[in-house]
Scaffold this motif. Sequence first.
Motif, mmCIF file in Angstrom:
data_model
loop_
_atom_site.group_PDB
_atom_site.id
_atom_site.type_symbol
_atom_site.label_atom_id
_atom_site.label_comp_id
_atom_site.label_asym_id
_atom_site.label_seq_id
_atom_site.Cartn_x
_atom_site.Cartn_y
_atom_site.Cartn_z
ATOM 1 N N LEU A 6 -18.338 8.241 85.323
ATOM 2 C CA LEU A 6 -17.086 7.702 84.803
ATOM 3 C C LEU A 6 -16.775 8.409 83.491
ATOM 4 C CD1 LEU A 6 -14.857 5.416 85.052
ATOM 5 C CD2 LEU A 6 -16.272 4.129 83.433
ATOM 6 N N VAL A 8 -15.158 8.032 80.304
ATOM 7 C CA VAL A 8 -14.693 6.853 79.577
ATOM 8 C C VAL A 8 -13.366 7.093 78.874
ATOM 9 C CG1 VAL A 8 -15.283 5.211 77.750
ATOM 10 C CG2 VAL A 8 -17.053 6.018 79.315
ATOM 11 N N LEU A 49 -21.879 7.764 82.045
ATOM 12 C CA LEU A 49 -20.625 7.605 81.322
ATOM 13 C C LEU A 49 -20.423 8.839 80.441
ATOM 14 C CD1 LEU A 49 -22.037 4.524 81.487
ATOM 15 C CD2 LEU A 49 -19.849 3.958 80.452
ATOM 16 N N LEU A 52 -18.475 8.776 76.069
ATOM 17 C CA LEU A 52 -18.373 7.401 75.590
ATOM 18 C C LEU A 52 -17.791 7.375 74.192
ATOM 19 C CD1 LEU A 52 -18.982 4.362 75.865
ATOM 20 C CD2 LEU A 52 -21.273 4.835 74.975
ATOM 21 N N TRP A 277 -26.088 4.359 82.291
ATOM 22 C CA TRP A 277 -26.316 2.944 82.573
ATOM 23 C C TRP A 277 -27.488 2.823 83.537
ATOM 24 C CZ3 TRP A 277 -26.106 -2.106 82.106
ATOM 25 C CH2 TRP A 277 -26.197 -2.935 83.229
#
Length: 344
Positions: A6, A8, A49, A52, A277
């Motif tokens: 992802l 961010v 991520l 971030l 994560w």
Amino acid sequence: MEIPVLNVQDYIHNNQDTDDDEDDAGVIRAKQYLENTYGKDWIERPLLLKELWTQKELRLLTPNGLLTMTNLTIPYFTNATNPTALIPDGYDTVSNIIQGMIYDQKPYKIGSQYIVQHDPTLLFKEIIPNDNNDNNQLFLTKLFGNHFSPEKITGKSIFEFKNGIKLKLPGTTTVPVFIANTITTTSKDKNKATTATTTQKKEEFLTGLHCEPIANLAVQLWGSRTWTLVNPIHTWKLRPRIATDGRSYYPSSISKNDLTRKIPRYRITTNPGDAVWLPTWTYHQVEYTTTRKNENSKMISFSQLSIGASIFHFRPYDYIRRNPLFALLLIPSLLKELIGMKTQ
């Protein structure tokens, strides 16, 4: 396996005047993307991520910043090339430890929550930098739950019952800072038949394959780390065992060859600004793998350093649901940690 990713910054608003509705819209879009791309159970697997945070300069959690910590004394590992070392065996100021890493090429490693405990504001000032607003914090809180606040670290959270009775909750989030580098030593072996040859030996700093009863958002602040991650569904193939010191920690005794041949796994590298994560009970191994090109260069030595911080947080439902046997075995250790009898 390819890890879910992802970016961010595609979902975080950087405008300080952003209202809550727009913040929610960003999180909703991020969740929709994750569900559409990786399934509704995306949170059950590791997630990378990217970006971030985008702040380019840190104040204290840099080599120069750590060198100024002359009054903070913490435990550390004197030989990080030993993956079985679980308990720190040294005690010194942060400044002296970092000096040993950078200038004396000592195989030290820091893995301590005392840096953030000493200054809890570092969580938002540098570990999750947010360019003077709290969008990053709100994003993570709404994506993963409310575990990212100083109150969760210091144990000052208050739960109020309907009858007005208030209960002070113990801290359920810890933020250890992990710092290490890689040492390359050069030895010369003279061949009598021909000419002298040079052999290089690379000593890798490694945290062995293990899992813990907490979830982890591991943020990379400086340098890089390479992660090997195993989905919890494969836990029983990893030959788990209880830590020798009785901690809430389960190392794996699987051989490197069997891990490579038999176990599906993710392998990723986190760079500054990235975070990974790790759901509760996720087995992971961390390597500090960089190569020094010039032993006499201070800047190269600085670039050798890897600085990261893990936001460890306890999620009771996942703790029990994902691994009920381990959960039962660890209850005595967890109780000791909650009341302060065990701090390691």
